[in-house]
Design a protein around this motif. Structure first.
Motif, PDB file in Angstrom:
ATOM      1  N   THR A  14       0.865  -1.178   0.000  1.00 48.10           N
ATOM      2  CA  THR A  14       0.000   0.000   0.000  1.00 48.10           C
ATOM      3  C   THR A  14       0.902   1.228   0.000  1.00 48.10           C
ATOM      4  O   THR A  14       1.978   1.223   0.605  1.00 48.10           O
ATOM      5  N   GLU A  15       0.457   2.260  -0.687  1.00 48.17           N
ATOM      6  CA  GLU A  15       1.245   3.488  -0.788  1.00 48.17           C
ATOM      7  C   GLU A  15       0.302   4.678  -0.798  1.00 48.17           C
ATOM      8  O   GLU A  15      -0.734   4.645  -1.458  1.00 48.17           O
ATOM      9  N   ALA A  16       0.656   5.699  -0.048  1.00 44.97           N
ATOM     10  CA  ALA A  16      -0.151   6.924  -0.011  1.00 44.97           C
ATOM     11  C   ALA A  16       0.772   8.127  -0.134  1.00 44.97           C
ATOM     12  O   ALA A  16       1.876   8.142   0.410  1.00 44.97           O
ATOM     13  N   GLY A  17       0.322   9.121  -0.870  1.00 44.83           N
ATOM     14  CA  GLY A  17       1.083  10.351  -1.044  1.00 44.83           C
ATOM     15  C   GLY A  17       0.149  11.545  -1.107  1.00 44.83           C
ATOM     16  O   GLY A  17      -1.068  11.389  -1.253  1.00 44.83           O
ATOM     17  N   TYR A  18       0.739  12.724  -0.996  1.00 45.14           N
ATOM     18  CA  TYR A  18      -0.064  13.945  -1.059  1.00 45.14           C
ATOM     19  C   TYR A  18       0.750  15.022  -1.773  1.00 45.14           C
ATOM     20  O   TYR A  18       1.870  15.342  -1.360  1.00 45.14           O
ATOM     21  N   TRP A  19       0.205  15.532  -2.866  1.00 44.21           N
ATOM     22  CA  TRP A  19       0.884  16.589  -3.630  1.00 44.21           C
ATOM     23  C   TRP A  19       0.656  17.932  -2.946  1.00 44.21           C
ATOM     24  O   TRP A  19      -0.414  18.500  -3.029  1.00 44.21           O
ATOM     25  N   PHE A  20       1.687  18.435  -2.251  1.00 46.19           N
ATOM     26  CA  PHE A  20       1.598  19.747  -1.608  1.00 46.19           C
ATOM     27  C   PHE A  20       1.689  20.861  -2.631  1.00 46.19           C
ATOM     28  O   PHE A  20       1.054  21.905  -2.489  1.00 46.19           O
ATOM     29  N   THR A  21       2.507  20.654  -3.647  1.00 45.38           N
ATOM     30  CA  THR A  21       2.598  21.575  -4.785  1.00 45.38           C
ATOM     31  C   THR A  21       2.538  20.703  -6.032  1.00 45.38           C
ATOM     32  O   THR A  21       2.488  19.472  -5.937  1.00 45.38           O
ATOM     33  N   GLU A  22       2.580  21.288  -7.205  1.00 44.53           N
ATOM     34  CA  GLU A  22       2.543  20.470  -8.414  1.00 44.53           C
ATOM     35  C   GLU A  22       3.855  19.711  -8.634  1.00 44.53           C
ATOM     36  O   GLU A  22       3.932  18.851  -9.497  1.00 44.53           O
ATOM     37  N   ASN A  23       4.880  19.998  -7.824  1.00 44.34           N
ATOM     38  CA  ASN A  23       6.170  19.329  -7.967  1.00 44.34           C
ATOM     39  C   ASN A  23       6.547  18.432  -6.789  1.00 44.34           C
ATOM     40  O   ASN A  23       7.420  17.584  -6.923  1.00 44.34           O
ATOM     41  N   LEU A  24       5.955  18.611  -5.616  1.00 44.11           N
ATOM     42  CA  LEU A  24       6.434  17.963  -4.397  1.00 44.11           C
ATOM     43  C   LEU A  24       5.381  17.034  -3.784  1.00 44.11           C
ATOM     44  O   LEU A  24       4.278  17.467  -3.448  1.00 44.11           O
ATOM     45  N   ILE A  53      10.357  17.426 -12.047  1.00 45.15           N
ATOM     46  CA  ILE A  53      10.954  18.519 -12.817  1.00 45.15           C
ATOM     47  C   ILE A  53      10.281  18.471 -14.185  1.00 45.15           C
ATOM     48  O   ILE A  53      10.740  17.798 -15.107  1.00 45.15           O
ATOM     49  N   ARG A  54       9.149  19.113 -14.291  1.00 40.32           N
ATOM     50  CA  ARG A  54       8.299  18.995 -15.476  1.00 40.32           C
ATOM     51  C   ARG A  54       8.991  19.486 -16.748  1.00 40.32           C
ATOM     52  O   ARG A  54       8.796  18.925 -17.819  1.00 40.32           O
ATOM     53  N   LYS A  55       9.799  20.525 -16.648  1.00 42.13           N
ATOM     54  CA  LYS A  55      10.481  21.080 -17.818  1.00 42.13           C
ATOM     55  C   LYS A  55      11.322  20.011 -18.526  1.00 42.13           C
ATOM     56  O   LYS A  55      11.431  20.007 -19.748  1.00 42.13           O
ATOM     57  N   ALA A 100      11.176  14.810 -15.840  1.00 47.80           N
ATOM     58  CA  ALA A 100      12.006  14.002 -14.942  1.00 47.80           C
ATOM     59  C   ALA A 100      11.437  14.005 -13.527  1.00 47.80           C
ATOM     60  O   ALA A 100      10.632  14.854 -13.158  1.00 47.80           O
ATOM     61  N   LYS A 101      11.890  13.014 -12.747  1.00 48.05           N
ATOM     62  CA  LYS A 101      11.486  12.898 -11.352  1.00 48.05           C
ATOM     63  C   LYS A 101      12.697  12.534 -10.508  1.00 48.05           C
ATOM     64  O   LYS A 101      13.485  11.658 -10.871  1.00 48.05           O
ATOM     65  N   LEU A 102      12.844  13.202  -9.371  1.00 51.16           N
ATOM     66  CA  LEU A 102      13.823  12.843  -8.359  1.00 51.16           C
ATOM     67  C   LEU A 102      13.062  12.196  -7.216  1.00 51.16           C
ATOM     68  O   LEU A 102      11.995  12.670  -6.833  1.00 51.16           O
ATOM     69  N   GLN A 103      13.614  11.114  -6.689  1.00 50.00           N
ATOM     70  CA  GLN A 103      12.949  10.410  -5.602  1.00 50.00           C
ATOM     71  C   GLN A 103      13.978  10.056  -4.536  1.00 50.00           C
ATOM     72  O   GLN A 103      15.027   9.503  -4.843  1.00 50.00           O
ATOM     73  N   PHE A 104      13.669  10.414  -3.294  1.00 52.02           N
ATOM     74  CA  PHE A 104      14.520  10.094  -2.152  1.00 52.02           C
ATOM     75  C   PHE A 104      13.671   9.340  -1.140  1.00 52.02           C
ATOM     76  O   PHE A 104      12.544   9.741  -0.861  1.00 52.02           O
ATOM     77  N   ALA A 143      18.127   6.873  -3.632  1.00 55.83           N
ATOM     78  CA  ALA A 143      17.964   8.092  -4.410  1.00 55.83           C
ATOM     79  C   ALA A 143      17.811   7.646  -5.853  1.00 55.83           C
ATOM     80  O   ALA A 143      18.615   6.854  -6.351  1.00 55.83           O
ATOM     81  N   VAL A 144      16.761   8.111  -6.525  1.00 51.88           N
ATOM     82  CA  VAL A 144      16.451   7.673  -7.891  1.00 51.88           C
ATOM     83  C   VAL A 144      16.222   8.900  -8.759  1.00 51.88           C
ATOM     84  O   VAL A 144      15.573   9.858  -8.341  1.00 51.88           O
ATOM     85  N   VAL A 145      16.736   8.851  -9.980  1.00 54.64           N
ATOM     86  CA  VAL A 145      16.465   9.879 -10.981  1.00 54.64           C
ATOM     87  C   VAL A 145      15.813   9.166 -12.153  1.00 54.64           C
ATOM     88  O   VAL A 145      16.365   8.195 -12.684  1.00 54.64           O
ATOM     89  N   GLN A 146      14.636   9.623 -12.563  1.00 58.61           N
ATOM     90  CA  GLN A 146      13.944   9.050 -13.721  1.00 58.61           C
ATOM     91  C   GLN A 146      13.718  10.147 -14.738  1.00 58.61           C
ATOM     92  O   GLN A 146      13.285  11.251 -14.387  1.00 58.61           O
ATOM     93  N   VAL A 147      13.984   9.831 -15.998  1.00 62.77           N
ATOM     94  CA  VAL A 147      13.762  10.772 -17.089  1.00 62.77           C
ATOM     95  C   VAL A 147      13.029  10.045 -18.201  1.00 62.77           C
ATOM     96  O   VAL A 147      13.450   8.965 -18.611  1.00 62.77           O
ATOM     97  N   ALA A 148      11.933  10.620 -18.691  1.00 60.68           N
ATOM     98  CA  ALA A 148      11.197  10.031 -19.803  1.00 60.68           C
ATOM     99  C   ALA A 148      11.681  10.695 -21.089  1.00 60.68           C
ATOM    100  O   ALA A 148      11.814  11.914 -21.160  1.00 60.68           O
ATOM    101  N   ILE A 149      11.968   9.855 -22.066  1.00 57.14           N
ATOM    102  CA  ILE A 149      12.475  10.379 -23.352  1.00 57.14           C
ATOM    103  C   ILE A 149      11.394  10.271 -24.394  1.00 57.14           C
ATOM    104  O   ILE A 149      10.677   9.342 -24.487  1.00 57.14           O
TER     105      ILE A 149
END
Length: 108
Positions: free
Chosen positions: A25-35, A65-67, A70-74, A102-108
């Motif tokens: 199970t996983e739960a999250g909450y977007w405090f901003t559009e990036n975090l 990092i929408r520009k 990409a996504k950074l995950q810690f 620590a994970v960095v994901q980038v969609a190409i």
């Protein structure tokens, strides 16, 4: 912003006398559009007949990092009856560990 995210998964497999099960199970909450802070709980038993189920409790944060698409995950995880070998937790009776990732994901 202000968007909650929830996921749950369950898997089961039988092959002869080996019975495997896992749940997450996983739960999250977007405090901003990036975090997005997230919490996850996992159970895993590769063989119900011989292995005490392993557990993992994880707290982390995703940063988009929408520009750059990409996504950074810690994250940090507390593992019970699991062994963290090469960053891939697997069931191991009596093994209690902690793992930081620590994970960095980038969609190409």
């Amino acid at each position: 912003p202000g968007f909650a995210d929830f996921r749950a998964e369950y898997g089961q497999g039988n092959e002869g006398w080996i019975q495997s099960r896992g749940a997450m199970t996983e739960a999250g909450y977007w405090f901003t559009e990036n975090l997005e802070p997230v919490a996850r709980f996992e159970l895993f038993s590769p063989n119900q007949n011989f292995v005490t189920p392993g557990k993992a409790e994880t707290l982390g944060v995703n940063y988009l990092i929408r520009k750059y698409n990409a996504k950074l995950q810690f994250a940090g995880s507390a593992l019970q009856n699991m062994a963290a070998i090469n960053g891939s937790p697997s069931a191991a009776r009596g093994q209690n560990n902690k793992v930081a990732t620590a994970v960095v994901q980038v969609a190409i």
